[in-house]
Each structure stands twice: as structure tokens, then as C-alpha cells.
Design a protein around this motif. Sequence first.
Motif, PDB file in Angstrom:
ATOM      1  N   VAL A   1       0.748  -0.778  -0.161  1.00 64.33           N
ATOM      2  CA  VAL A   1       0.053   0.061  -0.406  1.00 64.33           C
ATOM      3  C   VAL A   1       0.991   1.518  -0.338  1.00 64.33           C
ATOM      4  N   THR A   2       0.905   2.041  -0.799  1.00 66.41           N
ATOM      5  CA  THR A   2       0.607   3.215  -1.375  1.00 66.41           C
ATOM      6  C   THR A   2       1.089   4.736  -0.770  1.00 66.41           C
TER       7      THR A   2
ATOM      8  N   GLU B   1      -7.218   4.796   2.995  1.00 61.90           N
ATOM      9  CA  GLU B   1      -6.260   3.579   3.675  1.00 61.90           C
ATOM     10  C   GLU B   1      -7.258   2.424   4.626  1.00 61.90           C
TER      11      GLU B   1
ATOM     12  N   ARG C   1      -7.998  -1.525   4.291  1.00 64.01           N
ATOM     13  CA  ARG C   1      -7.826  -2.216   5.528  1.00 64.01           C
ATOM     14  C   ARG C   1      -8.391  -3.410   6.474  1.00 64.01           C
TER      15      ARG C   1
ATOM     16  N   GLU D   1       3.109  -1.594   4.099  1.00 61.90           N
ATOM     17  CA  GLU D   1       2.921   0.578   4.107  1.00 61.90           C
ATOM     18  C   GLU D   1       4.065   1.156   3.285  1.00 61.90           C
TER      19      GLU D   1
ATOM     20  N   THR E   1       5.017   5.364   3.218  1.00 62.86           N
ATOM     21  CA  THR E   1       4.554   6.395   2.217  1.00 62.86           C
ATOM     22  C   THR E   1       5.948   7.477   2.477  1.00 62.86           C
TER      23      THR E   1
END
Length: 346
Positions: free
Chosen positions: A190-191, A204, A208, A222, A224
Amino acid sequence: MGHPFPIREIARQAGLSEATVDRVLNGRGGVRESTAREVHQAVADLRRQHAQIRLGGRTFMIDIVMQAPERFSTAVRGALEAELPSLRPAVMRSRFHFRESGPVAGLVAVLDRIAERGSQGVLLKAPDVPEVTAAVGRLVAAGIPVVTLVTDLPASGRLAYVGIDNRAAGATAAYLIGQWLGDRPGNVLVTISRGFFRGEEEREMGFRATLRALRPQRALVEITDSDGLDDTLRELVLGALRRDPQIRAVYSIGGGNVATVEAFDALGRDCRVFVAHDLDHDNTRLLREGRLSAVLHHDLRQDMRHACQIVMQAHRALPGAAHAWPSPIQVITPYNTPMGFPRPDH
């Protein structure tokens, strides 16, 4: 039925007698249903005509302030400029204040300069942090309506939020990835560009929660703080792939998908499912090439038109109170791209 028009004007618009119009508006009966519909239609027509008269010759100067990758800012500018003719007879002039990254203080300084100089509206994509919330409050105190785009600032004095339901978008991405991966093993990358954008945080959270309900055994990885910029994200994705050989899918919340694809290629890794957001230039090409499985898209032109209409409502140039509703989420594959976007030849 409340209305601001004299009975004589309504009667002229409907082509009926004043007595008939009076009976319909006051519910006295003795009038055919079709005639009553004509009276109500006449009132609706008069409302639209008077709105057009109010707009005639009006010029609105608005400021668009965004912290976003250049590819998305360009898409927003193009969407706004494409919608300007649909706002006539009003004239909407715009000033753009775009930046890809930087300290919050710089963004606040831009908003404060607008408050001092004056504007008839601000369309804003900004981090949900106290400094920005306070700056929005100063804009509102100066009589400048603020509309948030794509990501919201619910604790601020903004007039409305325009964009998708981000939590629902994240849930949709989880459903698609869950269906396409099925029971095959694999973790999901997950970006996120920055954690302080509320829209990304809500995507997000929706992702999730839904993936956990559908596939509780599947792990999420993840990353970020890339600002959605390719150069930064490429290194972050390479690091994540090297640390976790089980990553098989990607949910891109914050963009930078060219870099993500390049990182998978550089390590010879297979990405079985890749869900992204927005049909910008990069994502359209990646979708056409089969590198993206699907793009969660919403009509930016519709969003920009709606945001401008809210600004005009704030200045009483359009009737009604400002009202926002979530933009529809479209699941786009290479074979159902909207008009104006390229499709594969086969």
C-alpha cells in the motif's frame, strides 16, 4: 409551494389564467393534474431564468491551491478549463497556486496572502493539519468561501467538500484485490504519499478494514512520505520488495505508479494485481499497457463544475444552499475507459 414570483408572471410563463395559477399555488383544487404540472414547471423555469439573469455579466475570481504531484495538478487545471464554458453566462477566472511538496508554512503563507488580497473563492487540496485549518478559518473570516477538493478538512470552516467517498474507494480496492488474488498467497503493498492527507488516510482505513474482513490472512506492507513523486517512491518500493519477497499486489493510494512498476521490473518481480486512482496521463498509459489491473476514477470535470457552482451559491448568484455529495466511483479497465481516453487496439 414557496416562490418569489408574482402570480401574473407565473401565469404568463405557463400560458394560463391568473385564477388558475392562484388555485394551484394555494391548493384549492378544481384543476386538472396536467394543468397543475404546467404551473409547477413554469415556476421551475422562472427560477432558472432568473438565475441566468443574476449570473449575466458576473465575474468570479477564484484561487486553486493544491499540494499534489504535477500530473494531478495538471489534470485538475485541464478539468477546470474544460468546464468554464458550461458556467456561462458567468465568467470564472482562476489563479493557480500549485506545489508538489514543501513545509506546511509555505502553504499557509499562500492562503494568508489570498486572505489579504481578496478572492471570491478558494478551491483547496491541502494536508489536514492545525496550521492549515487555522488558515482556512482566516479565509472564511475574510468572507472568502473555501471548498476542499479530493481530501477534506472537516474541522475547518470550509463550506463544502467535493470528491469521492474515500473510505468507500479504499473498500472497493480491497474487494477487487481480494477477488483477483483469491486464495493465492501474497502480501499487498500500500503506497501513500503523506499520512496527513485525510483523503489518503480514509482510503487506507477503508482498504485495511475490508481486506481484513475478506482475507484476514493477507498481510499489508505500507510505505509513505513519498509525496507521490516517482524518484522518491521508486527507492521506497525497491526497499519494500527486497524486505518482503511475498508482495504480489499493490494498492496505490498516493500515485507514483510509473516508479512502482519500474521497481517491480528492476527486481524481476511479478505484480499480479495493481489497483490505482485517477485517469491521469501516466495511469492511462499503464492501464493501456496492462500494467494496471484497474483504476478507481471519478469525473474531475464534474467535480470542478460542482465546486465552482458552490462558490457561486455562496455569493447568491445561484439559488439554493451549498450542498455537496460524493462523486461516483468508477472502476475502469482497459476496455471501459471514458470517452476521450485511449483504449487498446485489440
